[in-house]
Write a protein that holds these residues in place. Structure first.
Motif, PDB file in Angstrom:
ATOM      1  N   GLU A  30      15.899 -19.990  42.847  1.00  0.00           N
ATOM      2  CA  GLU A  30      16.043 -19.218  41.623  1.00  0.00           C
ATOM      3  C   GLU A  30      17.218 -18.250  41.734  1.00  0.00           C
ATOM      4  O   GLU A  30      17.940 -18.021  40.792  1.00  0.00           O
ATOM      5  CB  GLU A  30      14.732 -18.466  41.396  1.00  0.00           C
ATOM      6  CG  GLU A  30      14.551 -17.963  40.026  1.00  0.00           C
ATOM      7  CD  GLU A  30      14.361 -19.089  39.020  1.00  0.00           C
ATOM      8  OE1 GLU A  30      14.210 -18.765  37.865  1.00  0.00           O
ATOM      9  OE2 GLU A  30      14.386 -20.288  39.382  1.00  0.00           O
ATOM     10  N   GLY A  84      16.649 -25.480  36.462  1.00  0.00           N
ATOM     11  CA  GLY A  84      16.427 -24.044  36.419  1.00  0.00           C
ATOM     12  C   GLY A  84      16.400 -23.418  35.041  1.00  0.00           C
ATOM     13  O   GLY A  84      15.869 -22.329  34.885  1.00  0.00           O
ATOM     14  N   GLU A  85      16.964 -24.055  34.070  1.00  0.00           N
ATOM     15  CA  GLU A  85      17.076 -23.366  32.797  1.00  0.00           C
ATOM     16  C   GLU A  85      15.710 -23.101  32.197  1.00  0.00           C
ATOM     17  O   GLU A  85      14.750 -23.817  32.425  1.00  0.00           O
ATOM     18  CB  GLU A  85      17.928 -24.196  31.831  1.00  0.00           C
ATOM     19  CG  GLU A  85      19.362 -24.282  32.247  1.00  0.00           C
ATOM     20  CD  GLU A  85      19.876 -22.991  32.842  1.00  0.00           C
ATOM     21  OE1 GLU A  85      20.281 -23.012  34.024  1.00  0.00           O
ATOM     22  OE2 GLU A  85      19.831 -21.941  32.164  1.00  0.00           O
ATOM     23  N   ALA A  86      15.670 -22.045  31.428  1.00  0.00           N
ATOM     24  CA  ALA A  86      14.377 -21.575  30.939  1.00  0.00           C
ATOM     25  C   ALA A  86      13.693 -22.645  30.099  1.00  0.00           C
ATOM     26  O   ALA A  86      14.245 -23.151  29.132  1.00  0.00           O
ATOM     27  CB  ALA A  86      14.592 -20.332  30.096  1.00  0.00           C
ATOM     28  N   LEU A  87      12.511 -22.998  30.523  1.00  0.00           N
ATOM     29  CA  LEU A  87      11.726 -23.946  29.773  1.00  0.00           C
ATOM     30  C   LEU A  87      10.555 -23.206  29.175  1.00  0.00           C
ATOM     31  O   LEU A  87       9.747 -22.655  29.901  1.00  0.00           O
ATOM     32  CB  LEU A  87      11.172 -25.019  30.699  1.00  0.00           C
ATOM     33  CG  LEU A  87      12.088 -26.130  31.129  1.00  0.00           C
ATOM     34  CD1 LEU A  87      11.309 -27.068  32.005  1.00  0.00           C
ATOM     35  CD2 LEU A  87      12.598 -26.840  29.925  1.00  0.00           C
ATOM     36  N   PRO A 136       6.956 -23.032  27.521  1.00  0.00           N
ATOM     37  CA  PRO A 136       5.808 -23.927  27.553  1.00  0.00           C
ATOM     38  C   PRO A 136       5.802 -24.852  26.342  1.00  0.00           C
ATOM     39  O   PRO A 136       5.410 -26.005  26.430  1.00  0.00           O
ATOM     40  CB  PRO A 136       4.617 -22.982  27.499  1.00  0.00           C
ATOM     41  CG  PRO A 136       5.126 -21.685  27.959  1.00  0.00           C
ATOM     42  CD  PRO A 136       6.578 -21.634  27.648  1.00  0.00           C
ATOM     43  N   GLU A 168      15.010 -32.370  42.921  1.00  0.00           N
ATOM     44  CA  GLU A 168      15.453 -32.803  41.609  1.00  0.00           C
ATOM     45  C   GLU A 168      16.164 -34.136  41.687  1.00  0.00           C
ATOM     46  O   GLU A 168      16.012 -34.984  40.827  1.00  0.00           O
ATOM     47  CB  GLU A 168      16.363 -31.748  41.011  1.00  0.00           C
ATOM     48  CG  GLU A 168      15.539 -30.606  40.477  1.00  0.00           C
ATOM     49  CD  GLU A 168      16.308 -29.320  40.496  1.00  0.00           C
ATOM     50  OE1 GLU A 168      17.537 -29.394  40.584  1.00  0.00           O
ATOM     51  OE2 GLU A 168      15.681 -28.263  40.433  1.00  0.00           O
ATOM     52  N   ILE A 217       7.875 -27.799  27.047  1.00  0.00           N
ATOM     53  CA  ILE A 217       7.203 -28.762  27.915  1.00  0.00           C
ATOM     54  C   ILE A 217       6.147 -29.514  27.132  1.00  0.00           C
ATOM     55  O   ILE A 217       5.984 -30.713  27.277  1.00  0.00           O
ATOM     56  CB  ILE A 217       6.568 -28.056  29.121  1.00  0.00           C
ATOM     57  CG1 ILE A 217       7.661 -27.388  29.933  1.00  0.00           C
ATOM     58  CG2 ILE A 217       5.800 -29.029  29.965  1.00  0.00           C
ATOM     59  CD1 ILE A 217       7.141 -26.593  31.076  1.00  0.00           C
TER      60      ILE A 217
END
Lengths: 570, 590
Positions: B104, B571-574, B576, B508, B579
């Motif tokens: 991170e 890493g990019e903001a996921l 919820p 990954e 998803i």
């Protein structure tokens, strides 16, 4: 330097602005650091005790590495291959059972027979030693095969139904198990005392009684699914059989301490019991809450592989901590699993939820099937010492002691129960469904006391009891009920697959189930728990699900529809 | 870490430091709790009434205690084992959080296997200082358990996530490097060591001992290699070349090891026996791997097991690991068998699964492999601090030099040969250098060394310690130092090496590969298809795999594509929500 200064200022600002939560966390961290330092120092101050026997072992770096000849590894490989192939066979077997709606036999019986056949085959071909080298000993049994099964039981338990029935469950599990153990133990002691069966000493008999009082959740659930009883009763019996294992193990340990010459005072079993019970619960809750908190506050869910790995580890951690601290791992992992399912699971990414559910279920399934196969194998490949009279009497005693558990307790519960009473028929089913299984057998493998003959008798008798309950009670219940009472027979839905796989494990334990279960449904009894849960624990430990909740609702509907469609082809 | 400050300036300072502060309390709390738990365990251990912590255990650690063994101490040893396992589980979960935090924040430019080794070293130190290393020793696997339970998932996952298209396109070169190259390395190393021994400058091995040692040291570790390769951002062809080599190479090295080991000792068979047993082991393992995975594919195709995902997953996992045990049972190479099985299972059986099981089995295999890999590195660190070593510094130094030299003797001549037969994609000097440098040794070498044959205790100790030194040297110096050296040596190399690398990138990278598995991989040039590929499309694929109807295919592919995109971005903001949305089409194919 400037950089660092700026950063530290930022950090302190941030801490102030984040407020009490950070303060609490940091305070707790400081406290634990101080405590651990203190503990460490205390330990370091203790002097080392030199031990002449193991000093070389300590310094010998290859102590953990035992020389193994090539043959040994080959044997082990072959043995494991046999087991895996048998397991594959069983998977396919239960698939066909489910598919053809063949209901008269729960599939655990099929597994036992598969084990018997394989065992006989191995013995006839003289390959029994290869399989034998792959047999888990009691230790491996308890460390690697039992935990997944129990974990899955707790994880997939419907928390709402469980808590609604919490008091009767606890009564049956704790008081009932103690009654069963005492009645069986006392009975077998008396019988031996009068010279009819094998003679057990008093505490040996009680230890035997407590190991035999462990009702197996796996077998019980299998037969219960085939019977289509109402949901309340289902959870009553399931909850009882799960908790009961932990109680039986604790009893077993407490009694087995009393065997032998250096017998502690009578109050020690009570203290041990309390220590184990409370300690395991605390360990289970603590580890799972901690895991839930970590999952919530890191973005671990961005990387599903890491997430799943972490989740797997913390799932089984309570078991090993408890075992290490001489508590009951089963109790710990059961409580841990329930807590984790409630607080931890909603923090996972959806991929993580799906994969972890499937993985836990499959591992548990393999473990269960393995246990039954193992029972069948044990029957054919061990050297037994059957004592016919002891076996017969103990089978009788098993039935009697279960009756003295269920009927009086059900009477008491019915008096204080405002909801639907436990009917006569239900009591009969509960009595009948006390199947013994893996736990009892695993405990018997290492019966304490040092008397080889007694140990053999215990193992063989336990095996006989287990097989009797599974085959006769498990296999015969359906037909007996049909003969005895016609209204019972109509309740039995012949089209239900005997497989717990699709009915219990898949349908009931939906991903959405957990979310459903904390929709407040306040009853007077446990409302403080619910309030604690809703007000403090849930917000602290679980990710805020406001947005995805809508998603969940949609998925739930879709899932439900999918489920319906899936049932049709059967 | 001075890398710390540098990295920070690279990133967007605002979001980075904010993020970091958000995690800071958590990280501290977690660290504190781990420390606390360890201290608790140590303290309770100390307060045990039975004075000596290892008395009950000593001599009892027999993995094959028969079922009915006597054991008053069984209960005790179960507690010990519980302790040991609890310690290791906590260490592993600590490693996971650590590697996540590292990825991170890009703390420093090290592959994360390095940090695992360091964590292992620290844990080992703590255990040793507190005097309970015997307890932990309980939970440490012996060689047998290592090979039966730790190695198979790693190798299986390596084979399973291999991108078949790239692999088969490179198969010629890969096989040359893996088979011929490994034999060259082993012989070079072994003979070199033997010569040095006879010149009395290092520990004196007998000839076959030296060759056996050479064979075990020539096992290049796929895990460590992959980690460093992802950090280097080389082109895809080279990536698969090296990855494929390091996977197949393990099997070859083990086979060599066993064949040479047979020659040690008095009852020495004829010289041609090694060759025969090499061929037998190699061919037999491949056949078993092929047969079991074909069987699994057939069963999954013809039974609609997909109606019950639990049974399906159970069956799939069992079939995945069975070739290993079967091969071991028949005295062949389990690694070779499970590798073949993994490759074929992904190719033929994976498409027969239901979508739910496809996703969950992917993650399960990956997670199990990740855990065991991490464990291996932690174990290496622990081994360094808890074992009693017999370091022979001359031998260690020569061994390290020989390791580098023998790898060079493998890579440079062979790539010249290979280049002759490669069309346009030659392996250039720079890539050869990278290939030479990336020969990290790891778990397999160490596990093999634990049980070095010959019965000479001193030799065995020297072998274990030397192997450990080589492994740590390659992982720490080669693994950690490659990036800076490349940056110094050649600027164009440095340009390709991304600063902002993800340290969990090997995960990954695998994600991408696994999602490619089981899909129709795009075949860019039809003309270059080899006979294998044609056979596959005409006979094997239709015979073993469900003809996927178009709708199923589409939605499955779409799901995987979405998953692959997500994990590729990493890493990019996921959110919820994000998803959640990717599972929209999921219920359809069930």
């Amino acid at each position: 330097m400037e950089d660092i200064r700026r950063r530290s200022v930022q950090i302190s600002n941030q801490i102030v602005s984040q407020g009490w939560r950070t303060v609490v966390i940091l305070g707790l961290a400081a406290l634990t650091i101080v405590l651990s330092l203190a503990l460490g120092i205390q330990y370091l101050l203790k002097e080392d005790i030199d031990c002449p026997i193991c000093q070389p072992a300590l310094n010998d770096y290859d102590a953990p590495f035992v020389e193994v000849d090539e043959n040994q590894q080959e044997k082990l490989g072959l043995g494991i291959t046999y087991f895996i192939l048998t397991l594959c066979f069983c998977v396919l077997g239960s698939y066909f059972l489910a598919r053809n709606s063949f209901t008269t036999l729960p599939d655990c019986i099929i597994y036992v027979f598969a084990g018997i056949i394989v065992g006989t085959g191995l013995r006839l071909t003289g390959r029994a030693d290869a399989a034998g080298s792959a047999f888990p000993n009691q230790q491996e049994f308890f460390l690697f095969i039992i935990p997944p099964i129990i974990f899955e039981a707790g994880y997939s338990m419907n928390k709402q139904s469980f808590f609604e029935e919490a008091i009767p469950i606890f009564l049956f599990a704790v008081v009932g198990t103690i009654i069963t153990a005492l009645v069986f133990g006392g009975g077998i002691f008396l019988v031996g005392f009068f010279g009819i069966g094998h003679y057990f000493r008093f505490y040996e008999a009680l230890t035997f009684g407590s190991l035999i009082s462990a009702v197996d959740p796996v077998a019980t659930i299998a037969i219960f699914n085939a019977m289509k009883v109402n949901k309340t009763l289902h959870y009553l019996v399931f909850g009882e059989s799960v908790l009961n294992d932990a109680v039986a193990i604790v009893l077993y340990r407490s009694f087995s301490e009393m065997i032998g010459p250096d017998k502690p005072g009578w109050y020690l079993p009570v203290l041990t019991f309390l220590y184990i019970f409370i300690g395991s619960t605390v360990v289970g809750i603590t580890t799972s809450c901690l895991a839930a908190f970590i999952l919530k506050s890191t973005e671990l869910r961005q990387n599903p592989t890491l997430e799943l790995s972490f989740y797997l580890l913390v799932a089984f951690l309570p078991y090993f901590i408890c075992e290490g601290l001489k508590m009951s791992g089963i109790m710990g992992i059961l409580i841990g699993a329930m807590t984790l399912g409630h607080y931890g699971m909603p923090n996972l990414s959806e991929t993580g939820q799906l994969s972890s559910n499937q993985l836990f279920k499959s591992i548990a399934y393999c473990g269960e099937a393995f246990v039954f196969i193992y029972l069948g194998l044990a029957l054919t490949s061990f050297n037994h010492s059957w004592n016919v009279i002891t076996v017969l009497i103990s089978i009788l005693l098993v039935l009697i002691s279960r009756a003295t558990n269920i009927y009086p307790l059900a009477f008491i519960i019915n008096r204080y129960r405002r909801r639907e009473k436990i009917s006569q028929k239900t009591q009969f089913i509960m009595w009948f469904s006390g199947l013994r299984g893996a736990i009892a057998f695993a405990l018997s493998l290492n019966f304490p006391g040092g008397n080889e003959e007694t140990r053999r008798v215990v193992i063989s008798t336990t095996l006989a009891i287990i097989l009797f309950t599974i085959i006769v009670l498990g296999g015969g219940t359906l037909s007996i009920l049909q003969l005895l009472r016609v209204e019972g027979a109509t309740a039995i839905n012949l089209s239900t697959a005997a497989s717990r796989v699709d009915v219990d494990r898949f349908e009931e334990m939906d991903v959405t189930d957990v979310n459903e279960s904390y929709i407040p449904n306040l009853t007077a009894k446990n409302s403080w728990m619910r309030r604690l849960d809703a007000a403090i624990l849930k917000p602290l430990l679980t990710r805020d699900l406001v947005e995805p909740m809508e998603d969940f609702a949609e998925h739930e509907q879709e899932g439900a529809e999918g489920e319906e469609e899936e049932e049709v082809p059967f | 870490m001075d890398g710390d400050g540098r990295d920070e300036s690279m990133e967007d300072p605002g979001s980075w430091s904010q993020k970091r502060q958000a995690y800071l309390p958590v990280a501290i709390a977690f660290l504190a709790l781990v420390l606390f738990a360890l201290a608790l365990i140590i303290a309770t251990k100390g307060s045990r009434p039975s004075g000596c912590p290892s008395c009950n255990c000593a001599g009892e650690f027999d993995p094959d205690i028969g079922l009915l063994t006597q054991g008053g101490s069984e209960e005790e040893s179960q507690n010990e084992l519980g302790f040991g396992l609890a310690i290791f589980i906590m260490t592993l979960s600590f490693c996971i959080v650590a590697s996540f935090l590292i990825s991170e924040h890009s703390f420093f430019n090290l592959p994360d296997c390095l940090s695992y080794v360091f964590i292992g070293i620290m844990i080992g130190l703590i255990l040793r200082l507190s005097g309970i290393s015997a307890t932990a020793g309980y939970a440490l696997p012996n060689q047998e358990q290592f090979f039966l339970f730790i190695i198979p998932p790693i190798i299986f996952e390596a084979g399973y996530s291999l991108s078949k298209a790239d692999f088969f396109r490179q198969s010629g070169s890969i096989l040359v490097f893996a088979v011929v190259g490994t034999i060259i390395t082993a012989l070079f190393w072994g003979l070199g060591m033997y010569l040095l021994g006879t010149l009395a400058v290092s520990y004196k091995f007998r000839l076959w001992e030296a060759l056996t040692f050479g064979a075990l040291v020539s096992a290049v570790d796929p895990v460590a290699t992959l980690a460093i390769f992802n950090a280097l951002k080389v082109n895809r062809t080279l990536h698969y070349l090296v990855f494929g080599e390091s996977v197949v190479n393990d099997a070859v090295a083990i086979v060599l090891y066993h064949t040479f080991a047979q020659m040690i000792g008095s009852s020495r068979p004829h010289w041609y026996v090694p060759i025969f047993s090499f061929v037998y082991i190699f061919a037999g393992s491949v056949v078993i791997g092929v047969l079991t995975s074909a069987l699994a594919a057939l069963i999954l195709k013809h039974l609609s097991l997909s109606k019950q995902p639990t049974l399906e997953l159970a069956f799939y996992m069992l079939m995945a690991y069975v070739p290993y045990f079967m091969c071991e049972g028949f005295g062949m190479s389990g690694i070779m068998g499970i590798l073949t099985g993994g490759v074929l299972l992904a190719h033929y059986a994976h498409p027969n699964l239901s979508t739910v099981t496809q996703i969950s089995s992917n993650y399960c295999f990956k997670s199990i492999a990740y855990l065991t890999e991490t464990f291996v590195f932690v174990y290496l660190g622990t081994a360094l601090t808890t074992f009693n070593h017999s370091w022979d510094s001359a031998t260690v130094a020569f061994a390290i030099v020989l390791t580098l030299a023998s790898r060079a003797a493998n890579i440079f001549p062979l790539s010249r040969v290979v280049n002759k037969y490669r069309g346009n994609a030659k392996i250039d000097a720079k890539n050869q250098f990278i290939m030479w440098f990336s020969g990290l040794r790891g778990a397999i070498a160490f596990a093999l060394s634990l049980n070095f044959p010959g019965g000479n205790e001193v030799t065995r100790r020297v072998v274990i310690s030397t192997t450990l030194a080589i492994v740590l040297f390659t992982v720490i110096v080669l693994g950690g130092g490659t990036l800076p050296i490349l940056q110094l040596l050649r600027v164009e190399g440095a340009a390709t090496a991304s600063k902002n690398q993800k340290h969990v990138s090997h995960l990954e990278g695998r994600d991408m590969d696994t999602f490619a598995a089981g899909q129709e991989h795009p075949t860019p040039d039809e003309g270059r298809k080899g006979w294998l590929e044609r056979m596959d499309e005409i006979y094997f694929k239709p015979w073993l795999t469900n003809p996927a109807d178009a709708a199923n295919q589409r939605s499955t592919a779409a799901t995987f594509q979405r998953l692959a995109n997500l994990s590729g971005e990493g890493g990019e903001a996921l959110t919820p929500h994000h998803i959640g949305s990717m599972f929209d089409g999921l219920e359809e194919p069930m």
